[in-house]
Motif scaffolding. Structure first.
Motif, PDB file in Angstrom:
ATOM      1  N   UNK A 180      -1.450   0.458 -10.062  1.00  0.00           N
ATOM      2  CA  UNK A 180      -2.193   0.194  -8.830  1.00  0.00           C
ATOM      3  C   UNK A 180      -1.706  -1.051  -8.107  1.00  0.00           C
ATOM      4  N   UNK A 181      -1.054  -1.950  -8.820  1.00  0.00           N
ATOM      5  CA  UNK A 181      -0.441  -3.090  -8.146  1.00  0.00           C
ATOM      6  C   UNK A 181       0.650  -2.642  -7.192  1.00  0.00           C
ATOM      7  N   UNK A 182       1.479  -1.705  -7.654  1.00  0.00           N
ATOM      8  CA  UNK A 182       2.559  -1.201  -6.812  1.00  0.00           C
ATOM      9  C   UNK A 182       2.035  -0.287  -5.706  1.00  0.00           C
ATOM     10  N   UNK A 183       1.137   0.634  -6.052  1.00  0.00           N
ATOM     11  CA  UNK A 183       0.755   1.655  -5.075  1.00  0.00           C
ATOM     12  C   UNK A 183      -0.205   1.139  -4.015  1.00  0.00           C
ATOM     13  N   UNK A 184      -1.089   0.192  -4.371  1.00  0.00           N
ATOM     14  CA  UNK A 184      -2.064  -0.307  -3.402  1.00  0.00           C
ATOM     15  C   UNK A 184      -1.533  -1.491  -2.593  1.00  0.00           C
ATOM     16  N   UNK A 185      -0.509  -2.177  -3.105  1.00  0.00           N
ATOM     17  CA  UNK A 185      -0.034  -3.393  -2.442  1.00  0.00           C
ATOM     18  C   UNK A 185       1.462  -3.348  -2.154  1.00  0.00           C
ATOM     19  N   UNK A 186       2.000  -2.150  -1.944  1.00  0.00           N
ATOM     20  CA  UNK A 186       3.429  -2.030  -1.651  1.00  0.00           C
ATOM     21  C   UNK A 186       3.825  -2.873  -0.444  1.00  0.00           C
ATOM     22  N   UNK A 187       3.018  -2.834   0.614  1.00  0.00           N
ATOM     23  CA  UNK A 187       3.324  -3.583   1.829  1.00  0.00           C
ATOM     24  C   UNK A 187       3.379  -5.078   1.553  1.00  0.00           C
ATOM     25  N   UNK A 188       2.379  -5.595   0.830  1.00  0.00           N
ATOM     26  CA  UNK A 188       2.339  -7.033   0.534  1.00  0.00           C
ATOM     27  C   UNK A 188       3.523  -7.455  -0.317  1.00  0.00           C
ATOM     28  N   UNK A 190       9.503   3.712   3.736  1.00  0.00           N
ATOM     29  CA  UNK A 190      10.248   4.924   4.029  1.00  0.00           C
ATOM     30  C   UNK A 190      11.213   5.233   2.893  1.00  0.00           C
ATOM     31  N   UNK A 191      11.864   4.194   2.377  1.00  0.00           N
ATOM     32  CA  UNK A 191      12.764   4.395   1.239  1.00  0.00           C
ATOM     33  C   UNK A 191      11.987   4.821   0.006  1.00  0.00           C
ATOM     34  N   UNK A 192      10.798   4.241  -0.159  1.00  0.00           N
ATOM     35  CA  UNK A 192       9.912   4.599  -1.269  1.00  0.00           C
ATOM     36  C   UNK A 192       9.621   6.100  -1.240  1.00  0.00           C
ATOM     37  N   UNK A 193       9.280   6.602  -0.064  1.00  0.00           N
ATOM     38  CA  UNK A 193       8.993   8.027   0.067  1.00  0.00           C
ATOM     39  C   UNK A 193      10.247   8.872  -0.064  1.00  0.00           C
ATOM     40  N   UNK A 215       0.476   8.489   5.503  1.00  0.00           N
ATOM     41  CA  UNK A 215       0.028   7.594   6.566  1.00  0.00           C
ATOM     42  C   UNK A 215      -0.175   6.195   6.013  1.00  0.00           C
ATOM     43  N   UNK A 216       0.469   5.203   6.648  1.00  0.00           N
ATOM     44  CA  UNK A 216       0.304   3.812   6.259  1.00  0.00           C
ATOM     45  C   UNK A 216      -0.334   3.068   7.418  1.00  0.00           C
ATOM     46  N   UNK A 217      -1.407   2.354   7.151  1.00  0.00           N
ATOM     47  CA  UNK A 217      -2.005   1.547   8.207  1.00  0.00           C
ATOM     48  C   UNK A 217      -1.159   0.301   8.411  1.00  0.00           C
ATOM     49  N   UNK A 218      -1.327  -0.353   9.573  1.00  0.00           N
ATOM     50  CA  UNK A 218      -0.545  -1.550   9.864  1.00  0.00           C
ATOM     51  C   UNK A 218      -0.991  -2.732   9.008  1.00  0.00           C
ATOM     52  N   UNK A 219      -2.216  -2.709   8.542  1.00  0.00           N
ATOM     53  CA  UNK A 219      -2.747  -3.861   7.811  1.00  0.00           C
ATOM     54  C   UNK A 219      -2.640  -3.718   6.316  1.00  0.00           C
ATOM     55  N   UNK A 220      -2.681  -2.509   5.802  1.00  0.00           N
ATOM     56  CA  UNK A 220      -2.736  -2.337   4.349  1.00  0.00           C
ATOM     57  C   UNK A 220      -2.097  -1.032   3.944  1.00  0.00           C
ATOM     58  N   UNK A 221      -1.208  -1.095   2.960  1.00  0.00           N
ATOM     59  CA  UNK A 221      -0.556   0.113   2.460  1.00  0.00           C
ATOM     60  C   UNK A 221      -1.249   0.575   1.184  1.00  0.00           C
ATOM     61  N   UNK A 222      -2.536   0.854   1.306  1.00  0.00           N
ATOM     62  CA  UNK A 222      -3.302   1.300   0.139  1.00  0.00           C
ATOM     63  C   UNK A 222      -2.998   2.766  -0.099  1.00  0.00           C
ATOM     64  N   UNK A 223      -1.854   2.996  -0.707  1.00  0.00           N
ATOM     65  CA  UNK A 223      -1.355   4.359  -0.824  1.00  0.00           C
ATOM     66  C   UNK A 223      -1.236   4.754  -2.290  1.00  0.00           C
ATOM     67  N   UNK A 224      -1.705   5.946  -2.572  1.00  0.00           N
ATOM     68  CA  UNK A 224      -1.452   6.517  -3.882  1.00  0.00           C
ATOM     69  C   UNK A 224      -0.060   7.138  -3.852  1.00  0.00           C
TER      70      UNK A 224
END
Length: 397
Positions: free
Chosen positions: A183-191, A205-208, A228-237
């Protein structure tokens, strides 16, 4: 499964028509209860109904479709409102509500509760009308009679010595899976990528892309979704899994080899990410550390979905005797979701404390996971559930 799907359906409806926070909370609670039960019951059901030579493949496909659904919902979330998204969420819940009326009950459960005629009918239906089920039915009955000689299992009884090995394996795999940094990687990829100095949008994009490219290893045509990635948070599974090759390897080369490669890969991914931040803190190789961080993220994600994402659930569905599957499975599932919540809630604080240190901690946990798998996790490929559980009993004698 029927009750769990009912909870999920009501939960999504409550969210879709909520007028205040309290109904949103109730909806999330109901969905959480439903998903918590389904995450364990479905792998167990699949393991109990499938032939031994296909069990790993079918249980792995369950994890594949979960991630496909996750990706579809993230894509839909980018083009519709959240209320419409909640209504869309009822569709995959309503289908099983009706479909389960046509799904046979687990023959092993029917044997456990003494419904022999239904047990044989269910097993024959699952194996085909012209298939000889006498040998398999005899094994299931013999093992069920052995279990009948044991006392009724309570939650406290699963901590007895005779269940220590299978419980250790189940809990241990979930600890490695969740506390290894998922969850560190998937919820905070952007950070992570922003802190490393890499453009987060390019990185994601490379991740996907890695997810999609890896899927071609199986030489199968695989559709993919954009996330879909929001501009503020990449809380992505995780995106659509790249584990189609792994799914077919589960029953070819076994669970242990795939798990060992996967755990070693997650260890390497965490180490590379931590090394990137360490070099950044020391002001070494400034132009290369963003790339190194991205490589670490991609190595971790690819390695995780190859094996660690699904195989622990497969093994958990195989190793517990049917008389303790309820309490033991509940405990292991609790450890999984508790670890998921804890890492998600604490990662950012540890990341602020030491951006390199947290990934070295994750790497150490994954490294210990490799040793744990090598020393304790049994190979379950090509064996019936009764053979697996008998070997575990023998191991403790």
């Amino acid at each position: 499964m029927w009750v769990s799907e009912f909870f999920c359906t009501i939960g999504w409806i409550a969210i879709a028509f909520s007028e205040g926070a309290w109904l949103l909370d109730i909806g999330r609670l109901l969905i959480g209860c439903g998903i918590g039960a389904l995450s364990y019951v479905v792998p167990v059901y699949i393991a109990e109904i499938t032939p031994k030579n296909l069990r790993g493949r079918f249980t792995g496909l369950n994890m594949l479709f979960i991630s496909c659904g996750t990706s579809v919902m993230y894509f839909a979330g980018g083009v519709v409102t959240w209320r419409i998204l909640a209504l869309i969420g009822t569709i995959p819940c309503l289908l099983p509500l009706f479909g389960l009326f046509f799904v046979p009950e687990s023959p092993r459960w029917l044997a456990k509760v003494g419904r022999e005629k239904e047990f044989e009918a269910s097993l024959q239906h699952l194996r085909g009308k012209n298939t000889d089920i006498s040998f398999e039915a005899s094994d299931i009955k013999d093992y069920t009679r052995y279990l009948e000689g044991l006392s009724e299992t309570r939650i406290i009884d699963i901590f007895q010595r005779k269940y220590a090995y299978c419980l250790t394996v189940g809990v241990g795999l979930m600890i490695v899976q969740e506390f290894g940094g998922l969850n560190g990687f998937t919820f905070y990829t952007s950070s992570i990528l922003d802190s490393a100095g890499f453009l987060s949008k390019v990185g994601t994009m490379a991740f996907g892309l890695v997810q999609v490219l890896n899927s071609f290893n199986s030489n199968l045509n695989v559709g993919f979704c954009f996330t879909h990635f929001s501009d503020l948070n990449l809380a992505i599974h995780l995106q659509i899994p790249v584990t189609i090759l792994g799914v077919f390897l589960f029953d070819k080369i076994g669970r242990r080899p795939v798990l060992l490669v996967s755990a070693a890969g997650t260890c390497l991914g965490c180490f590379l990410t931590g090394l990137a931040f360490l070099l950044q803190d020391l002001h070494y190789w400034k132009e290369g550390t963003p790339i190194l961080a991205l490589v670490g993220v991609l190595v971790f994600s690819s390695s995780f979905v190859f094996g660690m994402g699904g195989i622990p659930w497969i093994i958990m569905s195989e190793i517990f005797p049917i008389n303790i599957k309820g309490p033991a499975g509940s405990l292991v599932t609790f450890v999984c979701w508790f670890g998921s919540w804890l890492v998600a809630c604490t990662f950012y604080f540890f990341f602020e404390w030491s951006s390199a240190g947290i990934f070295f901690i994750f790497s150490s946990i994954c490294g210990l996971g490799v040793l744990f798998i090598a020393k304790l996790v049994p190979e379950t490929k090509g064996r019936t559930l009764e053979e697996i559980q008998a070997s575990i009993t023998y191991f403790l004698q």
